[in-house]
Design a protein around this motif. Structure first.
Motif, PDB file in Angstrom:
ATOM      1  N   ASN A  32       0.833  -1.193   0.000  1.00 18.81           N
ATOM      2  CA  ASN A  32       0.000   0.000   0.000  1.00 18.81           C
ATOM      3  C   ASN A  32       0.874   1.252   0.000  1.00 18.81           C
ATOM      4  O   ASN A  32       0.647   2.197  -0.758  1.00 18.81           O
ATOM      5  N   ASP A  33       1.891   1.248   0.842  1.00 18.24           N
ATOM      6  CA  ASP A  33       2.811   2.383   0.922  1.00 18.24           C
ATOM      7  C   ASP A  33       3.530   2.589  -0.408  1.00 18.24           C
ATOM      8  O   ASP A  33       3.631   3.721  -0.901  1.00 18.24           O
ATOM      9  N   LYS A  89       2.560   1.562  -3.373  1.00 17.89           N
ATOM     10  CA  LYS A  89       1.565   1.953  -4.383  1.00 17.89           C
ATOM     11  C   LYS A  89       1.270   3.447  -4.301  1.00 17.89           C
ATOM     12  O   LYS A  89       1.239   4.138  -5.312  1.00 17.89           O
ATOM     13  N   ARG A  90       1.089   3.937  -3.082  1.00 15.46           N
ATOM     14  CA  ARG A  90       0.822   5.361  -2.876  1.00 15.46           C
ATOM     15  C   ARG A  90       2.043   6.204  -3.253  1.00 15.46           C
ATOM     16  O   ARG A  90       1.944   7.180  -3.976  1.00 15.46           O
ATOM     17  N   ARG A  91       3.205   5.804  -2.780  1.00 13.89           N
ATOM     18  CA  ARG A  91       4.436   6.579  -2.984  1.00 13.89           C
ATOM     19  C   ARG A  91       4.790   6.709  -4.463  1.00 13.89           C
ATOM     20  O   ARG A  91       5.238   7.761  -4.919  1.00 13.89           O
ATOM     21  N   ASN A 125       2.644   6.055  -7.041  1.00 10.25           N
ATOM     22  CA  ASN A 125       1.437   6.242  -7.840  1.00 10.25           C
ATOM     23  C   ASN A 125       1.213   5.064  -8.782  1.00 10.25           C
ATOM     24  O   ASN A 125       0.973   5.235  -9.961  1.00 10.25           O
ATOM     25  N   SER A 167      -0.526   1.737 -10.396  1.00 16.35           N
ATOM     26  CA  SER A 167      -1.884   1.273 -10.704  1.00 16.35           C
ATOM     27  C   SER A 167      -1.983  -0.248 -10.626  1.00 16.35           C
ATOM     28  O   SER A 167      -3.004  -0.816 -10.989  1.00 16.35           O
ATOM     29  N   TYR A 177      -5.748  -4.648  -0.894  1.00 14.76           N
ATOM     30  CA  TYR A 177      -5.384  -3.237  -0.823  1.00 14.76           C
ATOM     31  C   TYR A 177      -6.501  -2.395  -0.214  1.00 14.76           C
ATOM     32  O   TYR A 177      -6.268  -1.576   0.653  1.00 14.76           O
ATOM     33  N   ASN A 184      -6.299  -0.187   3.188  1.00 13.22           N
ATOM     34  CA  ASN A 184      -6.489   1.246   2.998  1.00 13.22           C
ATOM     35  C   ASN A 184      -7.673   1.763   3.815  1.00 13.22           C
ATOM     36  O   ASN A 184      -7.641   2.889   4.298  1.00 13.22           O
ATOM     37  N   LYS A 241      -7.224   2.680   7.864  1.00 15.06           N
ATOM     38  CA  LYS A 241      -6.352   3.774   8.300  1.00 15.06           C
ATOM     39  C   LYS A 241      -7.135   4.969   8.727  1.00 15.06           C
ATOM     40  O   LYS A 241      -8.239   5.168   8.465  1.00 15.06           O
TER      41      LYS A 241
END
Length: 117
Positions: free
Chosen positions: A95-96, A98-100, A102, A104, A110, A114, A117
Motif C-alpha cells: 500500500n505504501d 503503491k501510494r508513494r 502512484n 496502478s 489493498y 487502505n 487507516k
C-alpha cells in the motif's frame, strides 16, 4: 503454504525448542546475524571472493536457500513476538509503495488495508 500457517509453525518450533521466551532484542540480534550470513553467501556467489575457510569448488543452491530460510524464520519470530500479521504487514508495505510511486498495479487486500487507516 500460507502465511498464517508459517506464523503458526514458527511459533510451534520456538515453543518446542524453548525459544519462545527469548526477548525481542535477542531475536532481533539473531535476525541481523542471519542477514549477515545471507549477505556472505550472496557475496560469495556474485563476486567470487572467498574467505580462506570457504570452498570454491562447491556452488550449492541449498546453502542460499537455507540462508533465506534462516532470515525468514528469524523475521517471523520477531513478527510473532509483536503479534504482527505477515499478511497485514506485507499489504501495508505494498500500500505504501503503491501510494508513494502512484502505481496502478492491483493489489489483493489493498482496499481492506487502505480502509483501516
Amino acid at each position: 503454504m500460507n502465511s498464517k500457517l508459517i506464523e503458526e509453525l514458527t511459533d510451534q518450533m520456538e515453543k518446542d525448542r524453548g525459544w519462545v521466551d527469548e526477548d525481542a532484542y535477542y531475536k532481533m540480534n539473531l535476525l541481523i546475524e542471519e542477514v549477515g550470513e545471507l549477505a556472505r553467501e550472496v557475496r560469495r556467489r556474485e563476486t567470487g571472493r572467498l574467505r580462506p575457510d570457504e570452498d570454491d569448488t562447491v556452488d550449492n543452491r541449498d546453502d542460499l536457500e537455507l540462508e533465506v530460510g534462516d532470515v525468514l524464520f528469524s523475521l517471523i519470530s520477531v513478527s510473532n513476538h509483536y503479534k504482527i500479521s505477515l499478511d497485514r504487514a506485507f499489504l501495508a508495505k505494498l500500500n505504501d509503495l503503491k501510494r508513494r510511486y502512484n502505481s496502478s498495479i492491483p493489489i489483493p487486500g489493498y482496499e481492506e488495508i487502505n480502509s483501516n487507516k
